[in-house]
Design an enzyme around this catalytic site. Structure first.
Site, PDB file in Angstrom:
ATOM      1  N   GLY A 258      19.843 -18.152  -8.044  1.00 35.63           N
ATOM      2  CA  GLY A 258      21.291 -18.156  -8.146  1.00 35.63           C
ATOM      3  C   GLY A 258      21.951 -19.469  -7.833  1.00 35.63           C
ATOM      4  O   GLY A 258      23.180 -19.524  -7.712  1.00 35.63           O
ATOM      5  N   ASP A 259      21.173 -20.547  -7.674  1.00 40.07           N
ATOM      6  CA  ASP A 259      21.772 -21.852  -7.385  1.00 40.07           C
ATOM      7  C   ASP A 259      20.848 -22.931  -7.919  1.00 40.07           C
ATOM      8  O   ASP A 259      20.034 -22.662  -8.807  1.00 40.07           O
ATOM      9  CB  ASP A 259      22.027 -22.005  -5.874  1.00 40.07           C
ATOM     10  CG  ASP A 259      23.250 -22.865  -5.574  1.00 40.07           C
ATOM     11  OD1 ASP A 259      23.283 -24.018  -6.057  1.00 40.07           O
ATOM     12  OD2 ASP A 259      24.161 -22.413  -4.872  1.00 40.07           O
ATOM     13  N   ASP A 260      20.961 -24.168  -7.401  1.00 45.70           N
ATOM     14  CA  ASP A 260      20.157 -25.262  -7.941  1.00 45.70           C
ATOM     15  C   ASP A 260      18.660 -24.935  -7.877  1.00 45.70           C
ATOM     16  O   ASP A 260      18.170 -24.377  -6.888  1.00 45.70           O
ATOM     17  CB  ASP A 260      20.432 -26.544  -7.154  1.00 45.70           C
ATOM     18  CG  ASP A 260      21.855 -27.041  -7.341  1.00 45.70           C
ATOM     19  OD1 ASP A 260      22.379 -26.958  -8.464  1.00 45.70           O
ATOM     20  OD2 ASP A 260      22.450 -27.499  -6.345  1.00 45.70           O
TER      21      ASP A 260
END
Length: 487
Positions: A258-260
């Site tokens: 859900g992120d980098d």
């Protein structure tokens, strides 16, 4: 004769084949020069002493809490640290536990059917001090929860297995985050501090409460052959976050979160500037991933201690917001320089390349608004993409132009009518399609430089016609794609 629809379908298929072909060729070319910092690190160190977690009363039923068993096992095995080290084996089963701390000269080895489960009770994750380079918890002022697997001031640590699993059971943490009921910043799955000679290999990490792998103030770190998974809607579940660390190698990983996917950091505003621990000598290669909200390869936004000498290659990003991103803001200070990103393939990415100068989240009101970051010697080379929304958004800071931004052999199939948005940046380009913004349209002169992936900038080669050598044609995918589509 082929009708236009058939011809278009065949052309699209050809493009996809060429995308894979060019990426494979480019990976082969560069594989021999990356990962040099970690050549002597391996997950297969022979340890003269070994024990199983079951020797200490652990029960792998997914219900019994085994925190004490892990703690007692590591306390016992510490007696062998000066006798060649030890291995703690986790057999098949579901081993529920709270946070525990590793020791030096240790291999934590998981069976292929072993699952270490993070406790859903926040009291099983101790609260510890904020990182000195952040000055507070990353999400909330004050302290933070300790990672599930933790260690500080260690040497010669291996976390490995035959693709065993470490599951943070993070859904309850994500709910607390969304409901604003947290008292402290959420914990990573693995965090090692002030440690050297660290290997994390051949494992699956799932459902981290927060970031997944976080080496901070570390050196000689090898992260390889990992699968990292979390729902793409899960908040801040970064994949791998080398932070104020040097001589780091990250390779052969699949990450969907859900992120980098991989993000390099080095401290936050005045705290990172004061602590002054840069991230440098970092090799990233052969990474495949997907992230809905963030980037495949990212720098910052916490970069106040400085980031330099980074080489990323063999990157494939699909169904994501950004391909490559640099995030910074006034107040950060520090620098991102000598960055070389090459041999990248993108498919269904909203923004291929983004440099953001206004990523303005700050730890408190005491940061220096005049502390401007230096962004320079950034090279993007051999990048191909299909179904891309915008080719690039490259935006510096007023009074702080980002310089020596170089793009070469970049070919993107872009949906936007305005593929590039550039301001307050300077640099050069060569064989970029669609045509790049005017600020980067010139070619470097003999006295100017583009960073070439070595530890120092080298004089930029003058543009070479793709007809002059087969090597040039091979590394310029647009030449091949144009030839096939126009046959």
């Amino acid at each position: 004769m082929l009708n236009p629809r058939t011809k278009m379908s065949r052309s699209a298929s050809t493009f996809q084949v060429l995308l894979v072909f060019v990426t494979i060729v480019a990976q082969t070319q560069w594989a021999s020069v990356s990962g040099m910092y970690c050549n002597d690190l391996t997950p297969s160190v022979e340890r003269p002493h070994s024990a199983s977690i079951t020797d200490f009363g652990a029960v792998g039923d997914g219900v019994t809490l085994n925190t004490k068993a892990f703690q007692n096992a590591l306390f016992y095995l510490n007696s062998f640290a000066k006798k060649g080290g030890a291995q703690l084996f986790v057999p098949a089963g579901r081993w529920l536990t709270g946070s525990f701390s590793l020791i030096s000269h240790l291999t934590l080895s998981l069976d292929k059917d072993a699952v270490i489960l993070g406790s859903p009770d926040s009291s099983d994750w101790p609260v510890i001090d904020a990182l000195p380079s952040y000055g507070r918890g990353r999400e909330l002022p004050g302290k933070r929860h300790q990672s599930l697997i933790f260690g500080s001031n260690l040497t010669d640590v291996i976390i490995a297995g035959a693709n065993g699993t470490i599951d943070g059971q993070g859904a309850i943490w994500w709910d607390w985050f969304h409901n604003h009921t947290l008292n402290y910043t959420r914990p990573p799955l693995v965090e090692l501090m002030y440690s050297n000679r660290v290997v994390i290999s051949n494992l699956t990490f799932t459902n981290s409460p927060f970031w997944n792998i976080h080496p901070v103030y570390c050196s000689q770190v090898l992260v390889q052959h990992l699968t990292i998974l979390a729902p793409i809607s899960s908040p801040n579940t970064d994949g791998i976050d080398p932070d104020s660390s040097t001589n780091v190698c990250i390779e052969f990983c699949y990450i969907r979160n859900g992120d980098d996917i991989v993000v390099i950091k080095s401290g936050w505003d005045e705290y990172g500037i004061s602590f002054a621990h840069p991230s440098s000598n970092i090799s990233i290669r052969n990474i495949t991933g997907q992230t809905r909200n963030s980037a495949g390869i990212a720098f910052g936004s916490e970069m106040s201690g400085g980031i330099s000498d980074v080489r990323a290659e063999g990157i494939r990003i699909v169904n994501s917001l950004h391909g490559i991103r640099i995030k910074t803001a006034p107040g950060r200070g520090g620098y991102v320089r000598n960055v070389y990103v090459a041999d990248v393939s993108l498919d269904n990415v909203s923004i291929a390349i983004r440099i953001t100068g206004n990523y303005g989240e700050h730890p408190d009101e005491n940061y220096n608004k005049n502390a401007l970051p230096t962004i320079s010697n950034i090279t993007f080379k051999n990048i191909v993409g299909v179904n891309v929304g915008v080719a690039g958004m490259l935006q510096g800071i007023q009074g702080d132009n980002f310089s020596n931004i170089c793009l070469s052999n970049v070919s993107l199939s872009v949906r936007s009518t305005y593929p590039w948005n550039c301001s307050l940046v300077q640099g050069y380009s060569n064989y970029v399609s669609p045509e790049i913004c005017e600020q980067l349209r010139t070619n470097p002169g003999p006295e100017q430089v583009c960073y070439n992936g070595n530890s120092y900038p080298a004089a930029a080669a003058q543009p070479q016609s793709p007809q002059k050598s087969s090597a040039s044609r091979l590394l310029n995918p647009f030449v091949y794609i144009s030839w096939f589509l126009c046959r």
